[in-house]
Design a protein around this motif. Sequence first.
Motif, PDB file in Angstrom:
ATOM      1  N   GLN A 121      32.418  38.469  32.375  1.00 18.40           N
ATOM      2  CA  GLN A 121      33.087  39.594  31.738  1.00 18.40           C
ATOM      3  C   GLN A 121      32.101  40.674  31.271  1.00 18.40           C
ATOM      4  OE1 GLN A 121      33.588  36.436  31.120  1.00 18.40           O
ATOM      5  NE2 GLN A 121      35.716  36.058  31.678  1.00 18.40           N
ATOM      6  N   LEU A 124      32.051  43.737  33.745  1.00 19.36           N
ATOM      7  CA  LEU A 124      33.310  44.250  34.280  1.00 19.36           C
ATOM      8  C   LEU A 124      33.333  45.775  34.380  1.00 19.36           C
ATOM      9  CD1 LEU A 124      36.032  41.946  32.679  1.00 19.36           C
ATOM     10  CD2 LEU A 124      35.243  42.007  35.045  1.00 19.36           C
ATOM     11  N   TYR A 128      33.788  47.610  37.817  1.00 23.04           N
ATOM     12  CA  TYR A 128      34.931  48.488  38.051  1.00 23.04           C
ATOM     13  C   TYR A 128      34.463  49.828  38.631  1.00 23.04           C
ATOM     14  CZ  TYR A 128      39.262  51.061  37.177  1.00 23.04           C
ATOM     15  OH  TYR A 128      40.394  51.807  37.321  1.00 23.04           O
ATOM     16  N   MET A 214      42.245  38.106  35.908  1.00 23.12           N
ATOM     17  CA  MET A 214      41.554  39.318  35.471  1.00 23.12           C
ATOM     18  C   MET A 214      41.200  40.233  36.636  1.00 23.12           C
ATOM     19  SD  MET A 214      38.202  39.687  33.045  1.00 23.12           S
ATOM     20  CE  MET A 214      39.100  38.899  31.706  1.00 23.12           C
ATOM     21  N   ASN A 215      40.611  39.686  37.692  1.00 21.67           N
ATOM     22  CA  ASN A 215      40.195  40.528  38.818  1.00 21.67           C
ATOM     23  C   ASN A 215      41.370  41.234  39.496  1.00 21.67           C
ATOM     24  OD1 ASN A 215      37.444  40.057  38.513  1.00 21.67           O
ATOM     25  ND2 ASN A 215      37.498  38.222  39.786  1.00 21.67           N
ATOM     26  N   LEU A 218      42.558  44.097  37.312  1.00 24.24           N
ATOM     27  CA  LEU A 218      41.682  45.265  37.276  1.00 24.24           C
ATOM     28  C   LEU A 218      41.723  46.081  38.560  1.00 24.24           C
ATOM     29  CD1 LEU A 218      38.469  43.866  35.524  1.00 24.24           C
ATOM     30  CD2 LEU A 218      40.108  45.489  34.578  1.00 24.24           C
ATOM     31  N   PHE A 219      41.778  45.414  39.692  1.00 26.11           N
ATOM     32  CA  PHE A 219      41.542  46.102  40.960  1.00 26.11           C
ATOM     33  C   PHE A 219      42.792  46.299  41.820  1.00 26.11           C
ATOM     34  CE2 PHE A 219      37.552  43.639  40.100  1.00 26.11           C
ATOM     35  CZ  PHE A 219      36.838  44.737  39.638  1.00 26.11           C
ATOM     36  N   GLN A 221      46.693  47.720  41.803  1.00 28.64           N
ATOM     37  CA  GLN A 221      47.675  48.483  41.023  1.00 28.64           C
ATOM     38  C   GLN A 221      49.087  48.436  41.625  1.00 28.64           C
ATOM     39  OE1 GLN A 221      44.536  50.213  41.641  1.00 28.64           O
ATOM     40  NE2 GLN A 221      43.837  49.451  39.659  1.00 28.64           N
TER      41      GLN A 221
END
Length: 279
Positions: A121, A124, A128, A214-215, A218-219, A221
């Motif tokens: 983490q 991140l 990103y 988490m991944n 984040l990536f 949408q």
Amino acid sequence: MKLSSRERVVNGSFEVLLIVIAALFFIPVYYLIVTTFKTPDEATFSPLSLPTHFNVDNYILAWKTMRFPRVFLNTLIVTGVSVVGIILLSSMAAYALARRAHALNKFIFYLFLAGMMVPFQMGLVSLYKLINSLGLMDNLLAVIVVNIGNGCVIAIFLFHSFISTSVPLELEEAAFIDGCSVQATFWRIAFPLLTPVIATVAIVTTLNVWNDFMNPLLFLQSRENNVILLEVFRNIGQFSVDWTSLFPMLLLGVAPLLVFYLLMQKYMIKGVAAGALKG
């Protein structure tokens, strides 16, 4: 050897204690399963009782709501490509590090070990920005690349340990004498002998990637690229949760992983036993 009466009582009491502990751990699983067949009223007023009628409408609704075939395919692609990439890259890297007694190789290996101590983490924000600069946002490839980079660390450690202790160097030397190149020796001699640790890495990596939240959050949408956990999260209400709708989604997401684990379990046991019997 014949046990005394006291030893039998102690062993019997210990077995009963283990059974009680196992039953306590099984209660949440039981609650999860029976709730999937209940109506909302039954789940609220009789949480631990069996349903009056086993109703599969909750599963049908969950299948349609989360668009299970689509999210299952996305999750399968991300997991499958990530696991294959981690196994191939980590095994080759570990083989080179284990078979070349050079100070630089040792430094690189210790650098990988140091990477195991750094929480994922912490990077991140930089990660990103990197993925965004590469134009991979909202692309399954972004999650795959991050998973491979994150999973190679522990995989290299496992492969390196197994190659150093369980793959005979004499077989490779004989292959070199017969004219095999380094690449041919690895793929024809060493890699087939890595089956136990490959199974272990595959199981551990599959569990981590399949359950990763988490991944993808984040990536990814768009809903077209959702994985199972993202779709489950999307269907959780902000102020209230319909457990009879949520639990079937969880079971649909866990079922493929459970089947995979049951199929691969014997290979993981072989890998642990092989490592335990060496030395």
